[in-house]
Design a protein around this motif. Structure first.
Motif, mmCIF file in Angstrom:
data_model
loop_
_atom_site.group_PDB
_atom_site.id
_atom_site.type_symbol
_atom_site.label_atom_id
_atom_site.label_comp_id
_atom_site.label_asym_id
_atom_site.label_seq_id
_atom_site.Cartn_x
_atom_site.Cartn_y
_atom_site.Cartn_z
ATOM 1 N N UNK A 92 0.830 -1.206 0.000
ATOM 2 C CA UNK A 92 0.000 0.000 0.000
ATOM 3 C C UNK A 92 0.865 1.257 0.000
ATOM 4 N N UNK A 93 1.915 1.254 0.816
ATOM 5 C CA UNK A 93 2.807 2.402 0.887
ATOM 6 C C UNK A 93 3.511 2.634 -0.444
ATOM 7 N N UNK A 94 3.980 1.563 -1.065
ATOM 8 C CA UNK A 94 4.639 1.696 -2.367
ATOM 9 C C UNK A 94 3.668 2.223 -3.416
ATOM 10 N N UNK A 95 2.430 1.802 -3.342
ATOM 11 C CA UNK A 95 1.411 2.309 -4.262
ATOM 12 C C UNK A 95 1.192 3.805 -4.078
ATOM 13 N N UNK A 96 1.223 4.260 -2.853
ATOM 14 C CA UNK A 96 1.081 5.698 -2.577
ATOM 15 C C UNK A 96 2.275 6.455 -3.143
#
Length: 150
Positions: A140-144
């Protein structure tokens, strides 16, 4: 409303004296005082449920995530993030904030329905794995980051 299910309380704070006195008056209540994170995790893992009777709007309490990580369902007030994190009948149970009789009713329900507790345990662990695990959080963080960099 009275309950006889064992209640274990961990932690300290301004109400510690009151909690100690209550534990002395009630045989089913044990006050453990301050414990290390590992000790708390072991206590939570061995419980039928974590009680989270907050009357405040909490923002993703780590306590709930930690309970889910060890497969412990949560009985939470249906308020704010805990009310959204706990899926009633899936990974825990709800009661109305400030409604002691509702909390007692949910505790009694879990105390007498072992098979249902097993289902909630599985739901709690599944919630952790699908929503809060390190791998999911990293993705999720990488997607952000990727969306911001575009």
């Amino acid at each position: 409303p009275q309950i006889t299910a064992p209640i274990h309380i961990v932690g300290g704070g301004p109400l510690q004296t009151d909690v100690e006195a209550a534990a002395q008056r009630h045989d089913h209540v044990t006050y453990h005082g301050f414990k290390s994170p590992d000790e708390v995790r072991q206590l939570v893992k061995g419980c039928r449920a974590l009680l989270f009777p907050s009357v405040w709007y909490e923002n993703c309490p780590l306590t709930l995530v930690e309970a889910f990580s060890v497969g412990t369902p949560v009985i939470a007030s249906a308020l704010g993030a805990p009310g959204e994190m706990v899926k009633d009948g899936i990974n825990g149970l709800h009661f109305q904030p400030g409604h002691a009789a509702g909390l007692v009713s949910q505790i009694k329900h879990l105390d007498t329905h072992n098979e249902f507790v097993g289902q909630l345990r599985a739901g709690a662990r599944q919630t952790y794995e699908s929503v809060y695990s390190p791998d999911v959080s990293f993705d999720q963080l990488m997607g952000i980051y990727e969306s911001v960099c575009r």
